[in-house]
Design a protein around this motif. Structure first.
Motif, short mmCIF file in Angstrom:
data_model
loop_
_atom_site.label_atom_id
_atom_site.label_comp_id
_atom_site.label_asym_id
_atom_site.label_seq_id
_atom_site.Cartn_x
_atom_site.Cartn_y
_atom_site.Cartn_z
N GLU A 188 5.53 13.09 8.16
CA GLU A 188 4.65 14.05 7.50
C GLU A 188 4.78 14.02 5.99
O GLU A 188 3.91 14.53 5.27
N GLU A 189 5.87 13.43 5.47
CA GLU A 189 6.05 13.34 4.02
C GLU A 189 5.57 11.99 3.47
O GLU A 189 5.56 11.79 2.24
N CYS A 190 5.21 11.05 4.34
CA CYS A 190 4.70 9.75 3.90
C CYS A 190 3.23 9.86 3.53
O CYS A 190 2.49 10.68 4.10
N SER A 191 2.79 9.04 2.60
CA SER A 191 1.37 9.04 2.23
C SER A 191 0.53 8.50 3.37
O SER A 191 1.04 7.80 4.25
N LYS A 192 -0.75 8.80 3.34
CA LYS A 192 -1.65 8.32 4.39
C LYS A 192 -1.75 6.80 4.38
O LYS A 192 -1.80 6.17 5.45
N ASN A 193 -1.76 6.20 3.20
CA ASN A 193 -1.82 4.74 3.12
C ASN A 193 -0.58 4.10 3.74
O ASN A 193 -0.66 3.07 4.42
#
Length: 320
Positions: free
Chosen positions: A219-224
């Motif tokens: 949930e803390e990672c970027s969408k890319n």
């Protein structure tokens, strides 16, 4: 502008219910009776509201509710876009793979297979069967079978037909409608384990990646970054898919190439080892690539419509 308004109001002020107890009528009716009013407010407000003034949470336009009809419709559209386009994109690999399965003497290796095809049919030969591939893998299941029958004939029998428009009626004229479905059983034998492995292994692989290889919670990672994980997990899952479904894939190619051929004929000619391995290295590259891209496209579409990417550890449930 809506997002700016939301950012100016602290998140703890939002509540799914708007019941502050601060109506004018209530204040008037309880004027001069502070103890009664205090008791009423304490009993009516939930713990969040007791912190202070609470406003209603703003709606989120454009978001799709999880597991609603709109959610399943979006997933269907995303799946259609992912499967049809990716299978069509790897048509050159599929053409060489099918010919290696049907005529291993002529198409001995991947590199020689590409060379023979280029020399005899030119660049256009690599895209034979793209139309039935696009349509068939967009609709899948029983609807895929007739398109697969035409695709294999067009790809492995030079001069049989130019494509779907003349290949389909030609098979029906020669063998009837049943000729389009003679590969249905091995097709199920290929697609069912392929699909089971595709979803089961992908979910597990992505979850393991977030648990053991990626230090940051999903949930803390970027969408890319999440889409990159989807591609990587999909590629590895595709390798497993190719291995478990390859014997049936050889049967599909064999039965759709020869009129009147049976499963027994295929086993007799190819042998069990041949069924399991002929054309497998190229198919691993093909299925790994298209499965990785499929999950990438599918999750990109989900992100586009406001849904989370697939796989990974589910968010923790709030304590009650």
């Amino acid at each position: 502008m809506e997002g700016l308004k939301e950012s100016m109001i602290p998140s703890y002020l939002y509540s799914s219910k708007f019941k502050t107890g601060f109506s004018n009528d209530h204040l008037v009716s309880n004027k001069g009776n502070s103890s009664k009013s205090t008791s009423f407010l304490s009993s009516e407000m939930d713990p969040v509201e007791k912190r202070g003034f609470v406003v209603a949470a703003p709606s989120e336009p454009g978001k799709i509710k999880m597991f609603s009809p709109a959610y399943y419709a979006a997933c269907t559209i995303g799946g259609t876009l992912a499967c049809g386009t990716t299978h069509t994109a790897v048509t050159p690999l599929d053409v060489v793979k099918c010919n290696m399965q049907i005529d291993p003497v002529k198409y001995k290796t991947i590199s020689s297979g590409f060379g023979v095809l280029l020399k005899e049919q030119g660049l256009k030969g690599f895209y034979k069967g793209w139309a039935p591939t696009l349509l068939g893998y967009s609709v899948q299941d029983i609807a895929l079978c007739p398109f697969e029958a035409v695709k294999v004939r067009v790809q492995t029998q030079p001069g049989f037909a130019r494509g779907l428009s003349d290949g389909l009626p030609k098979i029906i004229k020669a063998e009837g409608v049943a000729g389009l479905y003679k590969g249905l059983t091995p097709l199920w034998g290929r697609q069912i384990p392929y699909t089971m492995m595709k979803f089961a292994s992908f979910e597990t692989i992505v979850e393991m990646m977030y648990k053991h290889a990626i230090p940051t919670p999903k949930e803390e990672c970027s969408k890319n970054f999440q889409l990159g994980v989807s591609f990587a997990g999909g590629y590895v899952a595709g390798i497993f898919c190719a291995v478990v479904s390859h014997p049936a894939d050889n049967l599909v190619s064999f039965l759709n190439n020869a009129q009147g051929a049976t499963v027994g004929d295929a086993v007799k000619k190819l042998g069990l080892w041949g069924l399991a391995t002929r054309g497998l290295p190229l198919r691993i590259v093909m299925i790994g690539t298209l499965t990785g891209v499929q999950w990438g496209i599918y999750d990109a579409f989900k992100v586009f419509v406001g849904l989370p990417t697939t796989g990974g550890t589910p968010p923790a449930t709030a304590a009650k």
